[in-house]
Motif scaffolding. Structure first.
Motif, PDB file in Angstrom:
ATOM      1  N   LEU A 289     102.245  83.138  77.688  1.00 39.29           N
ATOM      2  CA  LEU A 289     101.869  83.155  79.099  1.00 39.29           C
ATOM      3  C   LEU A 289     102.276  84.495  79.687  1.00 39.29           C
ATOM      4  O   LEU A 289     103.431  84.864  79.634  1.00 39.29           O
TER       5      LEU A 289
ATOM      6  N   ASP B  62      98.040  85.431  83.930  1.00 41.32           N
ATOM      7  CA  ASP B  62      97.307  84.206  83.649  1.00 41.32           C
ATOM      8  C   ASP B  62      96.681  83.589  84.875  1.00 41.32           C
ATOM      9  O   ASP B  62      95.722  82.834  84.777  1.00 41.32           O
TER      10      ASP B  62
ATOM     11  N   MET C 192      92.938  84.254  85.239  1.00 42.03           N
ATOM     12  CA  MET C 192      91.925  83.714  84.350  1.00 42.03           C
ATOM     13  C   MET C 192      91.326  82.504  85.005  1.00 42.03           C
ATOM     14  O   MET C 192      92.026  81.681  85.555  1.00 42.03           O
TER      15      MET C 192
ATOM     16  N   PRO D 110      90.198  79.035  84.803  1.00 38.17           N
ATOM     17  CA  PRO D 110      90.231  77.926  83.842  1.00 38.17           C
ATOM     18  C   PRO D 110      89.003  77.055  83.982  1.00 38.17           C
ATOM     19  O   PRO D 110      88.411  76.959  85.063  1.00 38.17           O
TER      20      PRO D 110
ATOM     21  N   PRO E 171      83.739  76.803  85.035  1.00 43.20           N
ATOM     22  CA  PRO E 171      84.913  77.556  85.461  1.00 43.20           C
ATOM     23  C   PRO E 171      85.238  77.285  86.911  1.00 43.20           C
ATOM     24  O   PRO E 171      84.361  76.970  87.706  1.00 43.20           O
ATOM     25  N   LEU E 172      86.507  77.456  87.240  1.00 39.46           N
ATOM     26  CA  LEU E 172      86.934  77.206  88.615  1.00 39.46           C
ATOM     27  C   LEU E 172      86.298  78.202  89.570  1.00 39.46           C
ATOM     28  O   LEU E 172      86.157  77.943  90.766  1.00 39.46           O
TER      29      LEU E 172
ATOM     30  N   TYR F 172      97.287  77.055  94.180  1.00 38.87           N
ATOM     31  CA  TYR F 172      96.454  76.591  93.068  1.00 38.87           C
ATOM     32  C   TYR F 172      95.004  77.018  93.147  1.00 38.87           C
ATOM     33  O   TYR F 172      94.212  76.608  92.328  1.00 38.87           O
ATOM     34  N   THR F 173      94.634  77.829  94.121  1.00 42.87           N
ATOM     35  CA  THR F 173      93.235  78.218  94.202  1.00 42.87           C
ATOM     36  C   THR F 173      92.985  79.487  93.417  1.00 42.87           C
ATOM     37  O   THR F 173      93.906  80.211  93.068  1.00 42.87           O
ATOM     38  N   PHE F 174      91.727  79.762  93.203  1.00 39.43           N
ATOM     39  CA  PHE F 174      91.317  80.923  92.437  1.00 39.43           C
ATOM     40  C   PHE F 174      90.608  81.896  93.369  1.00 39.43           C
ATOM     41  O   PHE F 174      89.788  81.486  94.184  1.00 39.43           O
TER      42      PHE F 174
END
Lengths: 227, 117
Positions: free
Chosen positions: A3, A7, A10, A12, A18-19, A91-93
């Motif tokens: 890790l 990371d 990326m 996920p 994908p997100l 937790y967001t992208f």
């Protein structure tokens, strides 16, 4: 399973999706279409206020030919600001941390401004290569320099946005990890680190908004030169 | 005879003869039988669930229409109101955070299980 700190950038996948796909549709979902009324709701009034301010800022100094770009630039700034701010939620992208996406915004739009300039007023746009009042000896070098600076513009636009957001997210993650680990060892230092984290988050909010604005502002400046 | 007269009275069929019921209880919209497939989910009885699911439109177009309907309902209930507060948007964002966590769980669980960061 190694890790690294990168990371978080990326995207996920869940069931192969994908997100990034969800993150990209969210500005679409979040801003609702205007209703039948003149003043629909508080939310749409807020958004309308922002758009009005932004349009005035960008398009007041621009000549009439550039006003055709109003829709694309306004929707671009709304999109970028929403993406940046949503990326600060846990937790967001954030799609704008990906260089590929920012270059996909920067290169076509910049190229469009250049081509418009070359097509409509080729003499004037070529004349931008040489600022007024340069001494005669410097002319060859300066032309080379100005050409390089012209071609570096899309790169700078894309990388600026990417680097700012990526650096911000990375800093937040580092300092948060530090605060978390220090909590069991030296609580006082952990509290100081948490204060730093709070200030950094405020900075990140500001940076998110400013960077989107700067992106579009520079594009409008390039357009002003050329239209 | 006015066009809507048949909606005002309910005719009972008995032994092939049509017997008119009283005019005091007119036929309302609520009395008409609705086909099972078009009912809302909450109105479907448990026994009819299979029929309901089988009849729904699961084509991409149908799914998009369903999403659009849901979106419009949410919007009109929580956000497109005169004095909307922060709640409408906040619920959406909270849902977004929750879904992102779900999406990333496979990736994030290693962070929690690690002994040394």
């Amino acid at each position: 399973m190694t890790l690294s700190l990168f990371d978080q950038f990326m995207s996920p996948t869940l069931l192969g999706i994908p997100l990034m796909a969800l993150a990209l549709t969210l500005p679409w979902i979040l801003f609702f279409k205007p209703g039948n009324r003149w003043s629909s709701s508080r939310f749409s009034a807020l958004v309308a206020q922002f758009l009005k301010w932004f349009t005035k800022e960008i398009f007041q100094p621009m000549s009439l030919g550039g006003h055709k770009w109003a829709l694309i630039l306004t929707s671009l700034v709304l999109f970028l600001i929403t993406l940046n701010m949503l990326g600060l939620l846990p937790y967001t992208f954030t799609p704008t941390t990906q260089l590929s996406m920012n270059m996909a915004f920067a290169v076509p739009l910049w190229l469009a401004t250049v081509i418009i300039g070359m097509r409509n007023q080729p003499n004037l746009s070529l004349a931008h290569m040489l600022p007024e009042g340069t001494p005669a000896l410097l002319i060859p070098i300066l032309i080379v320099i100005e050409t390089i600076s012209l071609f570096i513009r899309p790169l700078a636009l894309g990388v600026r946005l990417t680097a700012n957001l990526t650096a911000g997210h990375l800093l937040i993650q580092l300092i948060a990890t530090a605060a978390y680990v220090l909590m069991s060892i030296m609580p006082v230092v952990a509290i100081l680190t948490s204060v730093l984290l709070f200030l950094l988050t405020l900075l990140e909010v500001a940076v998110a908004m400013i960077q989107a604005y700067v992106f579009v502002l520079l594009l409008s400046l390039y357009l002003q030169e050329n239209v | 005879m006015p066009l809507h007269a048949q909606y005002l009275t309910r005719n009972k069929h008995k032994n092939g003869k049509i017997k008119k019921t009283s005019n005091r209880s007119p036929v309302t919209m609520a009395d008409r039988p609705v086909p099972v497939v078009e009912k809302r989910l909450m109105d479907v009885k448990l026994g009819e669930l299979g029929t309901w699911l089988g009849g729904r439109d699961f084509t991409p177009n149908g799914i998009i229409q369903a999403i659009r309907r849901g979106h419009d309902r949410y919007y009109n209930k929580y956000i497109n109101v005169k004095k909307g507060g922060i709640g409408g948007v906040a619920m959406l964002l909270a849902g977004y955070v929750a879904i992102s966590y779900l999406w990333e769980y496979d990736h994030i669980k290693h962070d929690r299980w690690r002994k040394y960061h």
